[in-house]
Structure formats: structure tokens, C-alpha cells
Design an enzyme around this catalytic site. Structure first.
Site, PDB file in Angstrom:
ATOM      1  N   HIS A 112      15.107  -8.208   9.635  1.00 37.87           N
ATOM      2  CA  HIS A 112      16.562  -8.178   9.782  1.00 37.87           C
ATOM      3  C   HIS A 112      17.154  -9.528   9.431  1.00 37.87           C
ATOM      4  O   HIS A 112      16.467 -10.547   9.456  1.00 37.87           O
ATOM      5  CB  HIS A 112      16.944  -7.811  11.221  1.00 37.87           C
ATOM      6  CG  HIS A 112      16.440  -6.473  11.635  1.00 37.87           C
ATOM      7  ND1 HIS A 112      17.045  -5.302  11.242  1.00 37.87           N
ATOM      8  CD2 HIS A 112      15.373  -6.112  12.396  1.00 37.87           C
ATOM      9  CE1 HIS A 112      16.378  -4.279  11.742  1.00 37.87           C
ATOM     10  NE2 HIS A 112      15.356  -4.738  12.437  1.00 37.87           N
ATOM     11  N   LYS A 172       1.181 -15.247   7.079  1.00 38.49           N
ATOM     12  CA  LYS A 172       1.098 -15.753   5.703  1.00 38.49           C
ATOM     13  C   LYS A 172      -0.130 -15.164   5.027  1.00 38.49           C
ATOM     14  O   LYS A 172      -1.045 -14.669   5.680  1.00 38.49           O
ATOM     15  CB  LYS A 172       1.014 -17.280   5.710  1.00 38.49           C
ATOM     16  CG  LYS A 172       2.253 -17.921   6.269  1.00 38.49           C
ATOM     17  CD  LYS A 172       2.191 -19.425   6.192  1.00 38.49           C
ATOM     18  CE  LYS A 172       3.507 -19.961   6.761  1.00 38.49           C
ATOM     19  NZ  LYS A 172       3.561 -21.360   6.901  1.00 38.49           N
ATOM     20  N   ARG A 189     -13.259 -20.131   8.690  1.00 41.43           N
ATOM     21  CA  ARG A 189     -14.428 -20.472   7.864  1.00 41.43           C
ATOM     22  C   ARG A 189     -14.545 -19.531   6.674  1.00 41.43           C
ATOM     23  O   ARG A 189     -13.978 -18.457   6.657  1.00 41.43           O
ATOM     24  CB  ARG A 189     -15.723 -20.481   8.679  1.00 41.43           C
ATOM     25  CG  ARG A 189     -16.230 -19.174   9.163  1.00 41.43           C
ATOM     26  CD  ARG A 189     -17.508 -19.424   9.989  1.00 41.43           C
ATOM     27  NE  ARG A 189     -17.945 -18.264  10.689  1.00 41.43           N
ATOM     28  CZ  ARG A 189     -18.898 -17.442  10.274  1.00 41.43           C
ATOM     29  NH1 ARG A 189     -19.498 -17.643   9.109  1.00 41.43           N
ATOM     30  NH2 ARG A 189     -19.260 -16.395  10.998  1.00 41.43           N
TER      31      ARG A 189
END
Length: 194
Positions: A112, A172, A189
């Protein structure tokens, strides 16, 4: 001119509610109810419903009920989805082959406006009349494993063969061949076999 529905599906701004979006959502809700009520033992019927409901479907296995709104899901061959997963599929959610999705994972493509005047708008009587939204597609590449209760936010890509740990919030992009976890999710890792 692009419809509100097409703008939503393709990641553009859209104003909700919209009649075309509501109509599609109602059609998908009927098919989803049928899918969730069909026994796991009747894989033929479940797969036929998925083919009719989703943007694309290749045989895999969904181990229980799921929730979605528009059917903007693309599932590759061999995808396994565990119980009670939620797909906020205003934009496309693509899950490529041989990926495993743990129970209660959440995929969110809509967002939004940060402007409260755009986010929630009111009519002359002071009643909520919707607001402006945005979408961004999600891509999960092949051979990924998302453990239980992972949340994937709009616009995220998770690279091939990566593992995302339980309870992570993926804000992300995550590269291929890594173990990542946390809130926010971070790479911990490399998993690539040398």
C-alpha cells in the site's frame, strides 16, 4: 488503456476495490473452496482444479489447504507445498520445479501507499472506499527449500538451490546456493558443492 486488473497483475499502481478484480477473485474463491474440500487421496481431481485455477501448473503435491485470491500462481513440476500456505497473489508468484515449501509460509505481492491519504480513501459519507495499492511479483527458483513459517515480501527472488530457515522474513533477493535465515533474512553461508 490498461485495466486496473492488468495494472495490478503486472506490478503497476491500482485502486481497490475494482469490479474486474472482485469478479476474478470470486471465481477463484469457488475453485479454491472445491480444491480445499477435495480429499488428498483424489490427486487427479485436485490437479485438474489447479490447472483450471492457476496461471500455470505442472504436477506436484499440495499437502493440505492453501489460500490465494486471484490464481496468479505458476507452479513448476515436482513442487511440494505443505499445509496452510497463503499466497497474496495480486501479482505473479512463480515457484520453479522441485521446490519445497514448508507449512504456513506466506507470499505477499501487494503493498500500500505510504501516504495515508492514498492508502485509505473515503467517500462523501465518510465510508472507506478503498485506496491505492502496488504489486511486485515473487520468483522462487528451482530446488529451493523454504522451511516452516517463512514470509516472502513483494518483489523478492530466491535463487536456485537455496534454503531459507524457519520463521524468516525475506525482504530482499537471496542468491543461489546459500543458507539464509532471520528477520530480516540474511545469508549465513554458502551451500554450493565444490
Amino acid at each position: 488503456m490498461t485495466s486496473v486488473y492488468q495494472s495490478m497483475l503486472n506490478g503497476g499502481p491500482y485502486r481497490a476495490p475494482d469490479p474486474e478484480c472482485l469478479a476474478r477473485s470470486e471465481i477463484i474463491a469457488e475453485k479454491l473452496k472445491l480444491f480445499n474440500e477435495t480429499p488428498l487421496s483424489d490427486q487427479g481431481a485436485r490437479q485438474a482444479i489447479l490447472k483450471a485455477m492457476l496461471l500455470s501448473y505442472e504436477p506436484g503435491f499440495i499437502a493440505g489447504t492453501i489460500a490465494l485470491e486471484y490464481g496468479h500462481l505458476e507452479l513448476g513440476a515436482g513442487v511440494f507445498i505443505n499445509k496452510e500456505c497463503l499466497f497474496m497473489d495480486d501479482a505473479r508468484i512463480t515457484i520453479r520445479k522441485n521446490t519445497m515449501i514448508g507449512p504456513r509460509c506466506i507470499f505477499i505481492t501487494p503493498s500500500h501507499s505510504l501516504d495515508p491519504m492514498q492508502r485509505m480513501q473515503f467517500d462523501e459519507q465518510g465510508m472507506s472506499s478503498g485506496g491505492v495499492g502496488f504489486t511486485a511479483p515473487i520468483l522462487i527458483e528451482e530446488h529451493v527449500w523454504l522451511a516452516a513459517n517463512v514470509t516472502v515480501l513483494p518483489g523478492v527472488t530466491i535463487g536456485a538451490r537455496s534454503t531459507i530457515g524457519t520463521g524468516s522474513v525475506v525482504t530482499k533477493n537471496i542468491p543461489a546456493d546459500v543458507l539464509a535465515f532471520g528477520n530480516p533474512c540474511r545469508v549465513h553461508r554458502n551451500l554450493k558443492v565444490q
